[in-house]
Design an enzyme around this catalytic site. Structure first.
Site, mmCIF file in Angstrom:
data_model
loop_
_atom_site.group_PDB
_atom_site.id
_atom_site.type_symbol
_atom_site.label_atom_id
_atom_site.label_comp_id
_atom_site.label_asym_id
_atom_site.label_seq_id
_atom_site.Cartn_x
_atom_site.Cartn_y
_atom_site.Cartn_z
ATOM 1 N N GLU A 100 0.818 -1.200 0.000
ATOM 2 C CA GLU A 100 0.000 0.000 0.000
ATOM 3 C C GLU A 100 0.866 1.270 0.000
ATOM 4 O OE1 GLU A 100 -3.425 2.329 -0.030
ATOM 5 O OE2 GLU A 100 -3.086 0.212 -0.466
ATOM 6 N N CYS A 142 -3.214 -6.983 6.053
ATOM 7 C CA CYS A 142 -2.777 -5.602 6.278
ATOM 8 C C CYS A 142 -2.655 -5.309 7.773
ATOM 9 C CB CYS A 142 -3.756 -4.622 5.638
ATOM 10 S SG CYS A 142 -3.291 -2.889 5.886
ATOM 11 N N LYS A 145 -4.518 -13.517 0.802
ATOM 12 C CA LYS A 145 -3.224 -13.316 1.448
ATOM 13 C C LYS A 145 -3.459 -13.120 2.934
ATOM 14 C CE LYS A 145 1.081 -10.759 1.600
ATOM 15 N NZ LYS A 145 1.825 -9.518 1.289
ATOM 16 N N ASN A 188 5.835 -15.753 1.467
ATOM 17 C CA ASN A 188 6.122 -14.323 1.440
ATOM 18 C C ASN A 188 6.844 -13.911 2.718
ATOM 19 O OD1 ASN A 188 4.237 -11.386 2.101
ATOM 20 N ND2 ASN A 188 5.922 -11.491 0.658
ATOM 21 N N ARG A 208 9.260 -5.847 -0.528
ATOM 22 C CA ARG A 208 10.338 -4.898 -0.269
ATOM 23 C C ARG A 208 11.635 -5.270 -0.979
ATOM 24 N NH1 ARG A 208 11.055 -4.895 5.817
ATOM 25 N NH2 ARG A 208 10.552 -7.094 5.500
#
Length: 313
Positions: free
Chosen positions: A9, A98, A139, A199, A224
């Site tokens: 995001e 999130c 996810k 991940n 990242r």
């Protein structure tokens, strides 16, 4: 074996997806989340988040882009998923990971992992709402405050009919603090009957190898790591093919930053441009010493024109 560009995001927007997929090695992307709460959103909102919908759901270089939705109302999410699929999204992804406090306070993201039954309802409603040929993925993190419900949530997602599951190998409470618990992904992969995507904490070829070995997953999602090293996916693919490739040096990365500046200056309000550039430079510092030097040079600059001069210097 596939590499997926993770949704981040405020970082992995349309322009970033375009630039990174131009480099190569990325098999598909997931958008930033589209937050839905009480109604089916108009088409223009979907297309603003994912302009790739104008291009068959693909980046200009041809990489598919999955549309991610975030919310807690099964029927509203189902309606928006149906709309997204109708607009041409090649897949629908559901956000149960999130960690943002503002999102969690509104009963979205990782906080939903405290209620596996609601997670199941959401996935089931979305799976039933979209055409059978449209993949539905999810996810999740390993949990909200702890990992006690990790397996229950994974089963809830699988039993609701999801086509795949990406697992960020940390809880919300653990945030992004190393290590990523890849061994938990292995446990989930062995317990559910659907493809699992690993991940977390893949920064280089060695991390990629260890993540595959520990998790047992063939598909790895990287966020990242790709922002810090734009050619990481390409480097990994060359290693897998047992071919040699030279990693990008700073002079090869700099044109991407300039291109990013030109694009976002056109697409977003001027007051936000400097923040986006500095945000990317802060990530690039992990791989490039020159990025740290440039960051120090521009950290007090706010005008896009001055940023451009600093990049050209």
């Amino acid at each position: 074996m596939k590499i997926v560009l993770a949704p981040m995001e405020g970082v992995v927007d349309y322009t970033m997806r375009d630039l990174l997929t131009q480099v190569g090695g990325i098999d598909h992307c997931v958008t930033e989340f589209l937050r839905v709460s009480d109604r089916v959103l108009p088409a223009k909102v979907f297309r603003r988040l994912s302009p790739e919908l104008h291009n068959g759901g693909k980046t200009p270089s041809g990489t598919p882009v999955i549309l991610q939705l975030l919310g807690s109302d099964p029927s509203v999410l189902a309606g928006n998923a149906r709309k997204g699929a109708k607009l041409g999204a090649p897949g629908i992804d559901l956000n149960f990971g999130c960690p943002a406090k503002t999102v969690n306070r509104s009963k979205g993201g990782a906080v939903l992992l405290d209620t596996p039954e609601l997670v199941h309802e959401i996935v089931k409603a979305v799976r039933e709402a979209v055409p059978a040929e449209t993949p539905v993925s999810a996810k999740m993190r390993l949990g909200n405050k702890d990992k006690s419900l990790a397996m229950e949530n994974a089963h809830a997602i699988a039993e609701a009919g999801a086509d795949s599951l990406a697992v960020h190998a940390r809880t919300k409470l653990e945030g992004y603090k190393p290590p990523a618990h890849w061994e938990w992904i292995a446990r989930i992969r062995e317990a559910v009957d659907l493809p699992v995507v690993a991940n977390g904490e893949v920064w280089n070829w060695q991390d990629f190898q260890r993540c595959r070995e520990v998790s047992g997953c063939d598909t790895i999602m990287i966020g990242r790591g790709l922002i810090a090293k734009p050619d990481l996916a390409k480097v990994i693919k060359y290693h897998l093919a047992d071919e040699e490739v030279s990693s990008y040096n700073w002079s090869q990365v700099l044109p991407f930053i300039e291109a990013y500046l030109n694009r976002i200056e056109r697409d977003i309000a001027p007051k936000y441009v400097h923040g986006r550039i500095k945000q990317w430079l802060s990530h690039l510092q992990r791989e490039y010493q020159e990025a740290e030097v440039l960051f120090q040079k521009v950290k007090k600059i706010k005008e896009p024109s001055e940023l451009r001069l600093a990049l050209q210097d």
